[in-house]
Write a protein that holds these residues in place. Structure first.
Motif, mmCIF file in Angstrom:
data_model
loop_
_atom_site.group_PDB
_atom_site.id
_atom_site.type_symbol
_atom_site.label_atom_id
_atom_site.label_comp_id
_atom_site.label_asym_id
_atom_site.label_seq_id
_atom_site.Cartn_x
_atom_site.Cartn_y
_atom_site.Cartn_z
ATOM 1 N N ARG A 1 39.549 46.248 50.978
ATOM 2 C CA ARG A 1 38.704 45.394 50.151
ATOM 3 C C ARG A 1 38.649 44.008 50.770
ATOM 4 N NH1 ARG A 1 39.494 46.903 43.873
ATOM 5 N NH2 ARG A 1 39.950 44.711 43.715
ATOM 6 N N ARG A 2 37.488 43.372 50.692
ATOM 7 C CA ARG A 2 37.277 42.022 51.227
ATOM 8 C C ARG A 2 37.517 41.052 50.078
ATOM 9 N NH1 ARG A 2 32.480 38.684 52.480
ATOM 10 N NH2 ARG A 2 32.857 37.712 54.504
ATOM 11 N N LEU A 3 38.542 40.195 50.212
ATOM 12 C CA LEU A 3 38.996 39.371 49.103
ATOM 13 C C LEU A 3 38.979 37.877 49.415
ATOM 14 C CD1 LEU A 3 42.182 41.472 48.196
ATOM 15 C CD2 LEU A 3 39.909 41.623 47.138
ATOM 16 N N PHE A 4 38.917 37.085 48.338
ATOM 17 C CA PHE A 4 39.093 35.645 48.434
ATOM 18 C C PHE A 4 39.618 35.134 47.098
ATOM 19 C CE2 PHE A 4 34.759 36.179 46.942
ATOM 20 C CZ PHE A 4 34.573 35.169 46.009
ATOM 21 N N GLY B 1 39.804 38.036 53.458
ATOM 22 C CA GLY B 1 39.201 39.032 54.334
ATOM 23 C C GLY B 1 39.554 40.432 53.877
ATOM 24 N N SER B 2 39.353 41.404 54.747
ATOM 25 C CA SER B 2 39.592 42.801 54.401
ATOM 26 C C SER B 2 41.068 43.142 54.508
ATOM 27 C CB SER B 2 38.792 43.719 55.324
ATOM 28 O OG SER B 2 37.418 43.523 55.105
ATOM 29 N N PHE C 1 42.711 30.225 38.236
ATOM 30 C CA PHE C 1 41.956 30.638 39.415
ATOM 31 C C PHE C 1 41.946 32.161 39.432
ATOM 32 C CE2 PHE C 1 46.353 30.145 40.690
ATOM 33 C CZ PHE C 1 46.610 31.264 41.450
ATOM 34 N N SER C 2 41.146 32.733 40.307
ATOM 35 C CA SER C 2 41.013 34.192 40.327
ATOM 36 C C SER C 2 40.986 34.730 41.746
ATOM 37 C CB SER C 2 39.726 34.621 39.619
ATOM 38 O OG SER C 2 39.755 34.272 38.263
ATOM 39 N N LEU C 3 41.384 35.984 41.857
ATOM 40 C CA LEU C 3 41.228 36.773 43.075
ATOM 41 C C LEU C 3 39.919 37.536 42.917
ATOM 42 C CD1 LEU C 3 42.476 37.867 45.751
ATOM 43 C CD2 LEU C 3 43.512 39.687 44.353
ATOM 44 N N TYR C 4 39.047 37.432 43.916
ATOM 45 C CA TYR C 4 37.734 38.078 43.874
ATOM 46 C C TYR C 4 37.584 39.060 45.020
ATOM 47 C CZ TYR C 4 36.154 34.576 40.537
ATOM 48 O OH TYR C 4 36.018 33.784 39.425
ATOM 49 N N GLU C 5 36.763 40.078 44.763
ATOM 50 C CA GLU C 5 36.331 40.978 45.821
ATOM 51 C C GLU C 5 34.915 40.589 46.211
ATOM 52 O OE1 GLU C 5 35.786 45.689 46.938
ATOM 53 O OE2 GLU C 5 36.122 45.143 44.837
ATOM 54 N N SER C 6 34.631 40.607 47.499
ATOM 55 C CA SER C 6 33.305 40.317 48.028
ATOM 56 C C SER C 6 32.755 41.605 48.633
ATOM 57 C CB SER C 6 33.401 39.227 49.097
ATOM 58 O OG SER C 6 32.154 39.054 49.722
ATOM 59 N N ASP C 7 31.686 42.108 48.036
ATOM 60 C CA ASP C 7 31.043 43.331 48.514
ATOM 61 C C ASP C 7 29.765 42.926 49.231
ATOM 62 O OD1 ASP C 7 30.413 46.017 48.911
ATOM 63 O OD2 ASP C 7 29.452 46.197 46.938
ATOM 64 N N LEU D 1 28.063 40.353 46.806
ATOM 65 C CA LEU D 1 28.279 40.440 45.365
ATOM 66 C C LEU D 1 29.760 40.210 45.120
ATOM 67 C CD1 LEU D 1 26.194 43.635 44.518
ATOM 68 C CD2 LEU D 1 25.525 41.242 44.223
ATOM 69 N N TYR D 2 30.081 39.293 44.210
ATOM 70 C CA TYR D 2 31.459 38.943 43.935
ATOM 71 C C TYR D 2 31.869 39.498 42.583
ATOM 72 C CZ TYR D 2 30.375 35.466 47.535
ATOM 73 O OH TYR D 2 29.977 34.842 48.683
ATOM 74 N N SER D 3 33.069 40.072 42.544
ATOM 75 C CA SER D 3 33.598 40.549 41.259
ATOM 76 C C SER D 3 35.057 40.117 41.150
ATOM 77 C CB SER D 3 33.463 42.061 41.131
ATOM 78 O OG SER D 3 34.055 42.715 42.233
ATOM 79 N N GLU D 4 35.402 39.667 39.949
ATOM 80 C CA GLU D 4 36.771 39.198 39.701
ATOM 81 C C GLU D 4 37.708 40.398 39.668
ATOM 82 O OE1 GLU D 4 38.241 35.753 36.911
ATOM 83 O OE2 GLU D 4 37.956 37.594 35.745
ATOM 84 N N VAL D 5 38.804 40.301 40.420
ATOM 85 C CA VAL D 5 39.816 41.349 40.463
ATOM 86 C C VAL D 5 40.926 41.016 39.489
ATOM 87 C CG1 VAL D 5 41.521 42.513 41.938
ATOM 88 C CG2 VAL D 5 39.278 41.897 42.873
ATOM 89 N N THR D 6 41.476 39.785 39.590
ATOM 90 C CA THR D 6 42.576 39.351 38.750
ATOM 91 C C THR D 6 42.434 37.865 38.469
ATOM 92 O OG1 THR D 6 44.032 40.938 39.870
ATOM 93 C CG2 THR D 6 45.100 39.260 38.523
ATOM 94 N N LYS D 7 42.674 37.471 37.220
ATOM 95 C CA LYS D 7 42.645 36.056 36.832
ATOM 96 C C LYS D 7 44.080 35.556 36.704
ATOM 97 C CE LYS D 7 40.539 32.845 33.618
ATOM 98 N NZ LYS D 7 39.807 32.083 34.605
ATOM 99 N N PHE D 8 44.331 34.365 37.218
ATOM 100 C CA PHE D 8 45.646 33.743 37.140
ATOM 101 C C PHE D 8 45.523 32.451 36.345
ATOM 102 C CE2 PHE D 8 45.357 36.227 40.984
ATOM 103 C CZ PHE D 8 46.513 37.001 40.936
ATOM 104 N N PRO D 9 45.900 32.496 35.052
ATOM 105 C CA PRO D 9 45.759 31.287 34.210
ATOM 106 C C PRO D 9 46.767 30.206 34.592
ATOM 107 C CG PRO D 9 46.674 33.117 32.952
ATOM 108 C CD PRO D 9 46.400 33.619 34.317
#
Length: 175
Positions: A2-5, A44-45, A154-160, A167-175
């Motif tokens: 998965r491609r992440l940021f 990145g991936s 902040f959040s961890l996102y996947e970039s497709d 297209l960005y989708s939230e994977v995990t949110k860190f409050p």
């Protein structure tokens, strides 16, 4: 793989105000409201094991909520021509500290160090050789001022990557 940021998202009212600036450059690929963010660290991936290690490391980050504001616009260049325009995030010690904590968490998880300097911004459009001139747009929006708003997670996102852009989708949110 998965491609992440890792990123911060602006609130809806700030995103709407940014959308209002998105015109006047022919051939620009303007971002959607759902894709507006401040990148704290591009990963990145990675495979699922590294993703899990990154998530575990990010869970340890603590910070007090702080204000974020936009103050102006700018652009990045590649091969002697602009390749992106963006809204400038006002630098603050709190944002720098959070970005450093994210970077250190990523290193603890086993990722290589980020070599690019942290330039806090929200990308508004991607440009290519067919895009029009940006000078008028930069002049028109040079005094852009939005916010402040409070960063409280902040959040961890996947970039497709798709033929129509990422297209960005939230994977995990860190409050």
């Amino acid at each position: 793989m998965r491609r992440l940021f890792i990123a911060l998202r602006p609130p809806a009212d700030v995103a709407e105000a940014l959308l209002d600036t998105m015109e006047g450059i022919s051939g620009a690929r303007w971002q959607d409201a759902d894709n507006l963010h401040i990148t704290l660290r591009f990963i990145g991936s990675v495979d699922r094991h590294m993703e899990a290690d990154v998530e575990t490391a990010l869970e340890s980050i603590t910070f007090a909520p702080f204000d974020i504001a936009i103050s102006g616009v700018g652009h990045f260049e590649g091969s002697r021509r602009p390749n992106a325009i963006w809204a400038k995030i006002t630098p603050t010690p709190q944002l720098e500290e959070l970005q450093m904590r994210v970077e250190m968490a990523c290193r603890r998880a086993g990722l290589p160090p980020e070599t690019r300097k942290f330039v806090p911004h929200i990308t508004l459009a991607r440009l290519n050789s067919g895009s029009g001139m940006i000078t008028d747009w930069l002049h028109r929006h040079g005094t852009l001022a939005l916010g402040p708003w409070q960063a409280n997670g902040f959040s961890l996102y996947e970039s497709d990557l798709t033929p129509n852009g990422a297209l960005y989708s939230e994977v995990t949110k860190f409050p």
